[in-house]
Scaffold this active site. Structure first.
Site, PDB file in Angstrom:
ATOM      1  N   ARG A  86       0.869  -1.182   0.000  1.00 52.80           N
ATOM      2  CA  ARG A  86       0.000   0.000   0.000  1.00 52.80           C
ATOM      3  C   ARG A  86       0.904   1.230   0.000  1.00 52.80           C
ATOM      4  O   ARG A  86       1.722   1.404   0.908  1.00 52.80           O
ATOM      5  CB  ARG A  86      -0.931  -0.003   1.217  1.00 52.80           C
ATOM      6  CG  ARG A  86      -1.904   1.186   1.291  1.00 52.80           C
ATOM      7  CD  ARG A  86      -2.899   0.947   2.422  1.00 52.80           C
ATOM      8  NE  ARG A  86      -3.867   2.024   2.577  1.00 52.80           N
ATOM      9  CZ  ARG A  86      -3.817   2.952   3.538  1.00 52.80           C
ATOM     10  NH1 ARG A  86      -2.820   2.939   4.436  1.00 52.80           N
ATOM     11  NH2 ARG A  86      -4.747   3.882   3.626  1.00 52.80           N
ATOM     12  N   ASN A 163      -7.041   8.175   2.727  1.00 55.32           N
ATOM     13  CA  ASN A 163      -6.646   7.593   4.007  1.00 55.32           C
ATOM     14  C   ASN A 163      -7.436   8.215   5.161  1.00 55.32           C
ATOM     15  O   ASN A 163      -7.558   9.432   5.252  1.00 55.32           O
ATOM     16  CB  ASN A 163      -5.147   7.821   4.239  1.00 55.32           C
ATOM     17  CG  ASN A 163      -4.654   7.168   5.513  1.00 55.32           C
ATOM     18  OD1 ASN A 163      -4.609   5.945   5.616  1.00 55.32           O
ATOM     19  ND2 ASN A 163      -4.301   7.986   6.508  1.00 55.32           N
ATOM     20  N   GLU A 164      -7.975   7.369   6.035  1.00 57.27           N
ATOM     21  CA  GLU A 164      -8.636   7.799   7.274  1.00 57.27           C
ATOM     22  C   GLU A 164      -9.398   9.106   7.069  1.00 57.27           C
ATOM     23  O   GLU A 164      -9.077  10.131   7.677  1.00 57.27           O
ATOM     24  CB  GLU A 164      -7.594   7.924   8.387  1.00 57.27           C
ATOM     25  CG  GLU A 164      -6.875   6.605   8.637  1.00 57.27           C
ATOM     26  CD  GLU A 164      -5.804   6.648   9.717  1.00 57.27           C
ATOM     27  OE1 GLU A 164      -5.607   7.739  10.313  1.00 57.27           O
ATOM     28  OE2 GLU A 164      -5.165   5.607   9.968  1.00 57.27           O
ATOM     29  N   HIS A 230      -8.647   0.260  10.052  1.00 59.12           N
ATOM     30  CA  HIS A 230      -7.306   0.407  10.616  1.00 59.12           C
ATOM     31  C   HIS A 230      -7.383   0.037  12.088  1.00 59.12           C
ATOM     32  O   HIS A 230      -8.207   0.572  12.828  1.00 59.12           O
ATOM     33  CB  HIS A 230      -6.805   1.842  10.429  1.00 59.12           C
ATOM     34  CG  HIS A 230      -6.569   2.199   9.001  1.00 59.12           C
ATOM     35  ND1 HIS A 230      -6.055   3.427   8.599  1.00 59.12           N
ATOM     36  CD2 HIS A 230      -6.758   1.489   7.852  1.00 59.12           C
ATOM     37  CE1 HIS A 230      -5.959   3.449   7.275  1.00 59.12           C
ATOM     38  NE2 HIS A 230      -6.376   2.286   6.814  1.00 59.12           N
ATOM     39  N   TYR A 232      -5.718  -0.070  15.595  1.00 59.35           N
ATOM     40  CA  TYR A 232      -4.720   0.373  16.567  1.00 59.35           C
ATOM     41  C   TYR A 232      -5.294   0.175  17.972  1.00 59.35           C
ATOM     42  O   TYR A 232      -5.781  -0.901  18.294  1.00 59.35           O
ATOM     43  CB  TYR A 232      -4.292   1.809  16.263  1.00 59.35           C
ATOM     44  CG  TYR A 232      -3.520   1.927  14.956  1.00 59.35           C
ATOM     45  CD1 TYR A 232      -2.210   1.452  14.852  1.00 59.35           C
ATOM     46  CD2 TYR A 232      -4.102   2.478  13.817  1.00 59.35           C
ATOM     47  CE1 TYR A 232      -1.491   1.532  13.659  1.00 59.35           C
ATOM     48  CE2 TYR A 232      -3.400   2.570  12.617  1.00 59.35           C
ATOM     49  CZ  TYR A 232      -2.091   2.094  12.549  1.00 59.35           C
ATOM     50  OH  TYR A 232      -1.393   2.170  11.365  1.00 59.35           O
ATOM     51  N   GLU A 259      -4.417  -1.083   7.827  1.00 58.22           N
ATOM     52  CA  GLU A 259      -3.282  -0.665   8.654  1.00 58.22           C
ATOM     53  C   GLU A 259      -3.429  -1.295  10.024  1.00 58.22           C
ATOM     54  O   GLU A 259      -4.537  -1.455  10.528  1.00 58.22           O
ATOM     55  CB  GLU A 259      -3.240   0.860   8.857  1.00 58.22           C
ATOM     56  CG  GLU A 259      -2.768   1.695   7.709  1.00 58.22           C
ATOM     57  CD  GLU A 259      -2.635   3.172   8.107  1.00 58.22           C
ATOM     58  OE1 GLU A 259      -2.497   3.456   9.326  1.00 58.22           O
ATOM     59  OE2 GLU A 259      -2.691   4.025   7.214  1.00 58.22           O
ATOM     60  N   TRP A 288       1.481  -1.336   9.093  1.00 59.21           N
ATOM     61  CA  TRP A 288       2.086  -0.001   9.052  1.00 59.21           C
ATOM     62  C   TRP A 288       3.349  -0.034   9.902  1.00 59.21           C
ATOM     63  O   TRP A 288       3.292  -0.379  11.066  1.00 59.21           O
ATOM     64  CB  TRP A 288       1.118   1.045   9.605  1.00 59.21           C
ATOM     65  CG  TRP A 288       1.657   2.427   9.400  1.00 59.21           C
ATOM     66  CD1 TRP A 288       2.518   3.103  10.220  1.00 59.21           C
ATOM     67  CD2 TRP A 288       1.406   3.284   8.280  1.00 59.21           C
ATOM     68  NE1 TRP A 288       2.827   4.328   9.692  1.00 59.21           N
ATOM     69  CE2 TRP A 288       2.150   4.467   8.502  1.00 59.21           C
ATOM     70  CE3 TRP A 288       0.647   3.165   7.120  1.00 59.21           C
ATOM     71  CZ2 TRP A 288       2.148   5.529   7.591  1.00 59.21           C
ATOM     72  CZ3 TRP A 288       0.639   4.222   6.225  1.00 59.21           C
ATOM     73  CH2 TRP A 288       1.374   5.388   6.469  1.00 59.21           C
TER      74      TRP A 288
END
Length: 336
Positions: A86, A163-164, A230, A232, A259, A288
């Site tokens: 990516r 992105n995001e 994503h 996290y 991610e 990531w």
């Protein structure tokens, strides 16, 4: 490598040919005529190649927009077993614009290294909360400006619109804005699979993408949209990981982890559960990131100064650990 539910490898040539013809037709939306699939596409909630082969992404994110001289990293990521990379691009709103020539070079490098390439515009990151961030509509305009460099590369390229695309403010507009951006790309002539990121800095703690995914998916006239979460600090338990990813699988909607890391400023993601659950459900994951993170999140670098011979602890775990890239990645059959 593990053995997935794949087509073609063990089939006789005649059977494989018949399957390829049968699977080259995209299922039509109810009431619409069937259309022939172009390149990578979605079929029955799965990402598949034009060959009909199920494709599960395994790879890393690479920060090209900030390190344009490090395109050789794609070969290094491939050498560690990845089948996908990516790549961070910029529309020119927050960082120097990735030019059409640079886009063409990235595509060429991906193909030379037998990688599927997810291209993403990073300038949308945290829109609504981050003052410099731009809208998905602005990102869509950038994609239209580089369509000539991407046309005909549907077998090799996935377009990750932005992105995001929302932070923790104004994210209620995610569904409408995402649908409008998909519509703009389709009207411009994009036939590629489109990837859309979740709001809330990609983590969808509000459940917005989860709740509206079917509506967004149905808005794409080609049916070739895949969702990216994503993971996290919000995903710090195996239960949280399983609940989110399983909800999309149960709904028959395509999803991957676009991610994730082994640590983050907002908490301690359960990377082992992320990788194990993705492998169990046959879902893609993209870690990531390869190298070049700022000092405050430098622990997310997989390699030291872009050197593939100096993997960090995170990089070694990601590529070489249980359910990691080396163990689970399978190259796209388009390169066979």
């Amino acid at each position: 490598m593990n053995s997935r539910k794949r087509l073609g490898v063990a089939a006789a040539a005649g059977v494989a040919g018949a399957l390829a013809v049968a699977l080259a037709v995209q299922p039509a939306t109810a009431g619409e005529p069937e259309a022939e699939a172009v390149g990578l596409h979605i079929e029955n909630g799965r990402l598949v190649e034009s060959t009909g082969n199920d494709f599960v992404m395994r790879g890393a994110n690479h920060a090209h927009a900030w390190y344009t001289g490090q395109l050789g990293s794609l070969a290094d990521i491939k050498a560690l077993g990845a089948n996908t990379v990516r790549v961070v691009l910029s529309s020119g709103h927050q960082w120097e614009r990735t030019t059409p020539d640079q886009v063409a070079q990235i595509v060429s490098e991906c193909k030379a290294n037998r990688l599927i390439c997810v291209l993403e515009v990073h300038d949308t990151t945290g829109y609504g909360e981050q003052s410099a961030a731009v809208s998905l509509d602005a990102a869509a305009d950038y994609w239209v400006s580089v369509l000539d460099q991407l046309r005909g590369e549907e077998d090799h390229i996935i377009v990750n619109i932005g992105n995001e695309p929302f932070g923790n403010t104004g994210y209620e507009a995610w569904s409408a804005d995402t649908q409008a951006a998909i519509g703009k790309l389709r009207s411009a002539g994009f036939e590629h699979t489109i990837m859309v990121d979740a709001p809330n800095w990609g983590q969808d703690w509000s459940g917005t993408m989860r709740a509206d995914a079917q509506e967004v998916y149905d808005s794409d006239p080609t049916g070739n949209t895949i969702f990216s979460i994503h993971m996290y600090g919000v995903y710090n338990t195996a239960a949280a990981v399983r609940d989110y990813l399983g909800s999309f699988v149960d709904a028959g909607l395509p999803i991957l982890v676009g991610e994730f890391g082994h640590n983050h400023s907002d908490g301690d993601p359960d990377e082992d559960a992320i990788m194990a659950t993705a492998e169990e459900l046959d879902l893609g994951y993209l870690g990531w990131s390869w190298s070049g993170n700022s000092s405050d999140v430098g622990y997310l670098d997989m390699s030291v100064n872009f050197d593939p011979n100096q993997l960090t602890e995170w990089g070694d775990r990601f590529f070489n650990g249980p359910n990691g890239v080396a163990e689970t990645s399978e190259e796209a059959t388009i390169y066979n």
